[in-house]
Design a protein around this motif. Structure first.
Motif, PDB file in Angstrom:
ATOM      1  N   PRO A   1      88.221 108.493  82.094  1.00 28.55           N
ATOM      2  CA  PRO A   1      89.001 109.610  81.554  1.00 28.55           C
ATOM      3  C   PRO A   1      88.491 110.947  82.082  1.00 28.55           C
ATOM      4  O   PRO A   1      87.291 111.133  82.314  1.00 28.55           O
ATOM      5  CB  PRO A   1      88.774 109.513  80.041  1.00 28.55           C
ATOM      6  N   LEU A   2      89.408 111.865  82.293  1.00 28.80           N
ATOM      7  CA  LEU A   2      88.998 113.225  82.607  1.00 28.80           C
ATOM      8  C   LEU A   2      88.288 113.816  81.393  1.00 28.80           C
ATOM      9  O   LEU A   2      88.622 113.492  80.252  1.00 28.80           O
ATOM     10  CB  LEU A   2      90.227 114.076  82.946  1.00 28.80           C
ATOM     11  N   PRO A   3      87.309 114.694  81.613  1.00 27.60           N
ATOM     12  CA  PRO A   3      86.535 115.222  80.472  1.00 27.60           C
ATOM     13  C   PRO A   3      87.418 115.807  79.372  1.00 27.60           C
ATOM     14  O   PRO A   3      87.163 115.625  78.191  1.00 27.60           O
ATOM     15  CB  PRO A   3      85.645 116.297  81.123  1.00 27.60           C
ATOM     16  N   GLU A   4      88.480 116.521  79.762  1.00 25.04           N
ATOM     17  CA  GLU A   4      89.314 117.152  78.731  1.00 25.04           C
ATOM     18  C   GLU A   4      90.155 116.166  77.965  1.00 25.04           C
ATOM     19  O   GLU A   4      90.683 116.493  76.898  1.00 25.04           O
ATOM     20  CB  GLU A   4      90.216 118.218  79.378  1.00 25.04           C
ATOM     21  N   SER A   5      90.275 114.907  78.484  1.00 22.73           N
ATOM     22  CA  SER A   5      91.097 113.931  77.789  1.00 22.73           C
ATOM     23  C   SER A   5      90.295 113.094  76.793  1.00 22.73           C
ATOM     24  O   SER A   5      90.864 112.418  75.951  1.00 22.73           O
ATOM     25  CB  SER A   5      91.772 112.981  78.783  1.00 22.73           C
ATOM     26  N   VAL A   6      88.974 113.135  76.871  1.00 21.93           N
ATOM     27  CA  VAL A   6      88.150 112.364  75.959  1.00 21.93           C
ATOM     28  C   VAL A   6      88.343 112.877  74.541  1.00 21.93           C
ATOM     29  O   VAL A   6      88.314 114.078  74.280  1.00 21.93           O
ATOM     30  CB  VAL A   6      86.662 112.443  76.351  1.00 21.93           C
TER      31      VAL A   6
END
Length: 328
Positions: A320-325
């Motif tokens: 996952p992209l960091p902002e999607s976690v």
């Protein structure tokens, strides 16, 4: 779910996670990012055959991918039940009315693409091994907690299937021998007490509000004694089952996934307490939450699709992209 623009002529794979209530499909780009996603009913309560619904979703995803300017090169479909991945056949899955369905052949012929078929929990474990909470570990357990409960035993980075493709069916481990009946025909199964679906059914059966799901039950534990009782029974049953699995398999860690795991500390703390208290002579393994949450099986299906297409799957692919976690 976030949708991304798709570069022209990009290769992609199609990933489908077939559940008892809904089917989730995704178009996944070469970098492991989801470009497009769909959620449709599994249609198990209608006259439409479930296999027809699965095939229709795969065709729709292919058309959507082409409309986005991406070229599908493989498809992965994962289901619950007893799945023979090598033969590409779903031997038995009661929730979706599958018995000896040659799913790999059917989907592959429909799309004209290399196809892979997998077990949903084992696919989720593969995703966690490649780019999730199990990355870099030689062995671990993953338990997705959803409509039912299955465990994935990951050894040397790959899920263990078992002699009859049934490894990990811990949802039907008796945690209360002679207890409440399970749909499998046994009594006292873990799924009856600790799955999201089982908790909702048990709460209603004991006199609670019908239609309340596990999330609502968790939220009501502070004011509703019945919700508190159902929740406490669930966490204790789960911790007890994890004790048996720990003593049998000695995992480096235990990962809890599925929608129920999104309760966070409300679930993890009592489960950890029960596990620690039940292990007198050894320490408990860490109990973590899934990196991918409800998306884990889809990511695993995409990994299987890439393998079927002969494409590499490097460590970290699909992370996952960091902002999607935390936004699952």
């Amino acid at each position: 779910m976030t949708r991304y623009s798709t570069p022209a002529a990009e290769r992609c794979v199609l990933a489908v996670d077939v559940g008892g209530t809904t089917m989730k499909g995704s178009v996944v780009g070469e970098d492991g990012r989801i470009r497009h996603s769909l959620v449709v009913p599994s249609q198990t309560a209608t006259d439409t055959e479930p296999i027809d619904a699965v095939r229709a979703l795969c065709l729709r995803l292919r058309d959507d991918a082409l409309a986005l300017g991406a070229t599908p090169v493989g498809v992965g479909v994962v289901t619950p039940g007893i799945v023979d991945e090598a033969a590409g056949v779903v031997r038995y899955a009661s929730n979706i009315r599958f018995r000896d369905v040659p799913l790999r052949t059917l989907v592959g012929q429909d799309l004209g693409l290399p196809a892979a078929i997998g077990h949903d929990a084992r696919a989720a474990g593969l995703a966690e091994a490649v780019a999730g909470a199990g990355r870099g570990l030689d062995n671990f357990l993953l338990l997705p907690l959803g409509t039912g409960i299955a465990a994935t035993v990951v050894l040397h980075g790959e899920p263990v299937t078992g002699a009859s493709w049934s490894a990990g069916e811990v949802g039907h481990t008796p945690v209360h021998p002679g207890g409440e009946p399970c749909s499998c025909g046994q009594r006292g199964c873990l799924e009856v007490y600790a799955s999201a679906g089982g908790m909702a059914r048990r709460y209603a059966r004991l006199g609670g509000t019908s239609g309340l799901d596990s999330q609502a039950i968790a939220e009501a534990t502070g004011t509703d004694p019945l919700a508190r009782s159902v929740w406490d029974t669930a966490t204790h049953a789960l911790g007890t089952a994890l004790t048996t699995l720990t003593l049998t398999l000695d995992p480096a860690c235990i990962i809890l996934g599925g929608g129920l795991a999104e309760a966070g500390a409300q679930l993890l703390d009592p489960v950890r307490d029960t596990l620690r208290a039940s292990l007198a002579w050894r320490s408990a393994p860490p109990v973590l939450t899934s990196t991918f949450g409800a998306l884990a099986a889809q990511v695993g299906a995409a990994i299987l699709a890439r393998r079927a297409a002969g494409l590499p799957v490097p460590q970290g692919w699909g992370a996952p992209l960091p902002e999607s976690v935390g936004l699952r």
